[in-house]
Design a protein around this motif. Structure first.
Motif, short mmCIF file in Angstrom:
data_model
loop_
_atom_site.label_atom_id
_atom_site.label_comp_id
_atom_site.label_asym_id
_atom_site.label_seq_id
_atom_site.Cartn_x
_atom_site.Cartn_y
_atom_site.Cartn_z
N UNK A 223 9.06 2.28 10.40
CA UNK A 223 8.00 2.76 11.29
C UNK A 223 6.72 3.01 10.49
N UNK A 224 6.90 3.38 9.21
CA UNK A 224 5.77 3.73 8.35
C UNK A 224 5.86 2.96 7.03
N UNK A 225 4.77 2.95 6.29
CA UNK A 225 4.75 2.40 4.94
C UNK A 225 5.37 3.41 3.98
N UNK A 226 5.55 3.00 2.73
CA UNK A 226 5.94 3.96 1.70
C UNK A 226 4.94 5.11 1.73
N UNK A 227 5.45 6.34 1.70
CA UNK A 227 4.58 7.50 1.94
C UNK A 227 4.81 8.61 0.93
N UNK A 228 3.70 9.14 0.43
CA UNK A 228 3.70 10.31 -0.45
C UNK A 228 3.10 11.47 0.34
N UNK A 229 3.89 12.56 0.47
CA UNK A 229 3.44 13.69 1.28
C UNK A 229 3.28 14.94 0.43
N UNK B 151 0.81 -1.21 0.00
CA UNK B 151 0.00 0.00 0.00
C UNK B 151 0.85 1.26 0.00
N UNK B 152 0.30 2.32 -0.62
CA UNK B 152 0.92 3.64 -0.59
C UNK B 152 0.16 4.51 0.39
N UNK B 153 0.87 5.04 1.34
CA UNK B 153 0.28 5.96 2.33
C UNK B 153 0.40 7.38 1.79
N UNK B 154 -0.67 8.15 1.89
CA UNK B 154 -0.66 9.55 1.45
C UNK B 154 -0.84 10.43 2.69
N UNK B 155 0.04 11.39 2.82
CA UNK B 155 0.06 12.24 4.00
C UNK B 155 -0.15 13.70 3.60
N UNK B 156 -1.26 14.27 4.02
CA UNK B 156 -1.56 15.68 3.80
C UNK B 156 -1.24 16.41 5.12
N UNK B 157 0.02 16.72 5.30
CA UNK B 157 0.43 17.33 6.56
C UNK B 157 1.35 18.50 6.29
N UNK B 158 1.01 19.66 6.86
CA UNK B 158 1.83 20.85 6.63
C UNK B 158 1.74 21.81 7.81
N UNK B 159 2.78 22.62 7.94
CA UNK B 159 2.80 23.74 8.90
C UNK B 159 3.25 24.97 8.12
N UNK B 160 2.37 25.55 7.29
CA UNK B 160 2.77 26.63 6.37
C UNK B 160 3.43 27.83 7.05
N UNK B 161 3.00 28.15 8.25
CA UNK B 161 3.56 29.29 8.97
C UNK B 161 4.95 29.00 9.53
N UNK B 162 5.32 27.74 9.58
CA UNK B 162 6.60 27.32 10.18
C UNK B 162 7.34 26.39 9.22
N UNK B 163 8.07 27.00 8.29
CA UNK B 163 8.81 26.21 7.32
C UNK B 163 9.88 25.34 7.94
N UNK B 164 10.41 25.76 9.08
CA UNK B 164 11.44 24.97 9.77
C UNK B 164 10.89 23.59 10.13
N UNK B 165 9.65 23.58 10.61
CA UNK B 165 9.06 22.29 10.99
C UNK B 165 8.71 21.48 9.75
N UNK B 166 8.21 22.16 8.72
CA UNK B 166 7.89 21.47 7.48
C UNK B 166 9.10 20.71 6.93
N UNK B 167 10.27 21.35 6.94
CA UNK B 167 11.46 20.71 6.39
C UNK B 167 12.03 19.69 7.39
N UNK B 168 11.91 19.96 8.67
CA UNK B 168 12.31 18.96 9.66
C UNK B 168 11.49 17.69 9.47
N UNK C 8 8.84 8.86 0.26
CA UNK C 8 9.85 8.06 0.97
C UNK C 8 9.44 6.60 0.82
N UNK C 9 10.34 5.80 0.25
CA UNK C 9 10.01 4.41 0.00
C UNK C 9 11.14 3.49 0.44
N UNK C 10 10.83 2.21 0.46
CA UNK C 10 11.79 1.21 0.88
C UNK C 10 12.98 1.13 -0.07
N UNK C 11 14.14 0.90 0.50
CA UNK C 11 15.36 0.70 -0.28
C UNK C 11 15.22 -0.49 -1.22
N UNK C 12 14.36 -1.43 -0.87
CA UNK C 12 14.20 -2.66 -1.65
C UNK C 12 13.65 -2.42 -3.05
#
Length: 272
Positions: A32-38, A2-19, A92-96
């Motif tokens: 810890x997580x599945x392959x994820x598209x953010x 499965x592909x996990x899709x993540x709609x997560x953002x902190x627009x006012x805080x770019x530092x956290x977005x990039x972290x 972010x996906x598996x090295x495999x």
């Protein structure tokens, strides 16, 4: 798979977005997580590549004038300006996944086709240029970068939808030779917004096309939407506090070796 899709953002805080970008790659590498598209946006920020010098790439006086944040990302590539008219994507996906070719070759021969196929499915004539630039009508619409660190394949980019081109061209320093090579005189003339080409599509159309593109490209059986896991938040928050809000990281490019204590803490989180 499965592909996990993540709609997560902190627009006012770019530092956290990039972290969180680094946290995403690390979390995938730790399984810890599945392959994820953010997908995420920054309200007003300049993001520079890991190897760049801030004063050489950014008009720091103008950066201060528009009260924009300066953030160094953990991947290479060039400087980009982010506002709410810019859609950022990462996977972010598996090295495999990279079995028969090198991880870097896999990223820039396979993963980069995700956004290209997505745009073409919407009627744009998108193609690859200079290994990591995506162009439409001979104008750049997205730059990309990647990492094979942390036991994961990580690829991300910034897509211009309706970005303020005046701010973009004023805050970024583009070498004149690079512009001449493109046959243009100003940075705003070698990039373009997708919504200027087609104003009948919206951001939801772009996101949906990305999800479908990666599902087909990487042969996922299913797609599911998610929120950040507790562990991802813990990793991102630690990176935020100890690295991405630090002047020595964003402006001075302190080497990874300077964050040895942080690395030890991150390894413990990865185990837990």
């Amino acid at each position: 798979m499965k592909l996990r899709v993540l709609m997560f953002e902190t627009p006012h805080d770019g530092y956290y977005n990039i972290a969180f970008e680094e946290a995403l790659a690390r979390a995938r590498g730790c399984n810890i997580i599945d392959d994820t598209l953010r997908f995420f946006r920054n309200k007003n920020a300049v993001i520079i590549g890991y190897f760049q010098k801030a004063e050489e790439e950014v008009n720091l006086d103008y950066l201060k004038k528009i009260d924009a944040q300066l953030i160094r990302r953990p991947t290479g590539g060039g400087a980009v300006y982010h506002d709410l008219g810019n859609l950022n994507y990462s996977i972010a996906i598996s090295y495999d996944k990279a079995k028969s070719i090198s991880p870097v070759d896999y990223i820039f021969s396979v993963l980069i086709n995700g956004p290209i196929n997505a745009l073409n499915s919407l009627g744009f004539d998108a193609r690859l240029e200079n290994i990591n630039d995506i162009v439409v009508n001979n104008r750049k619409v997205s730059g990309t970068a990647a990492s094979t660190s942390w036991n994961a394949l990580f690829f991300h980019g910034a897509m211009l939808l309706s970005t303020d081109m005046e701010k973009l061209s004023s805050v970024l320093k583009i070498p004149q030779k690079k512009l001449i090579d493109k046959g243009v005189s100003n940075v705003k003339y070698r990039v373009t917004n997708l919504f200027e080409i087609n104003n009948k599509i919206g951001i939801d159309d772009i996101i949906k096309s990305f999800v479908n593109s990666y599902q087909q490209l990487l042969n996922y059986d299913d797609v599911y939407y998610s929120i950040p896991s507790k562990k991802e938040i813990e990793i991102a928050s630690l990176l935020y506090e100890e690295k991405y809000t630090k002047h020595e990281w964003n402006y001075n490019r302190e080497s990874h070796s300077k964050f040895q204590k942080l690395e030890e803490q991150l390894k413990e989180l990865c185990k837990g």
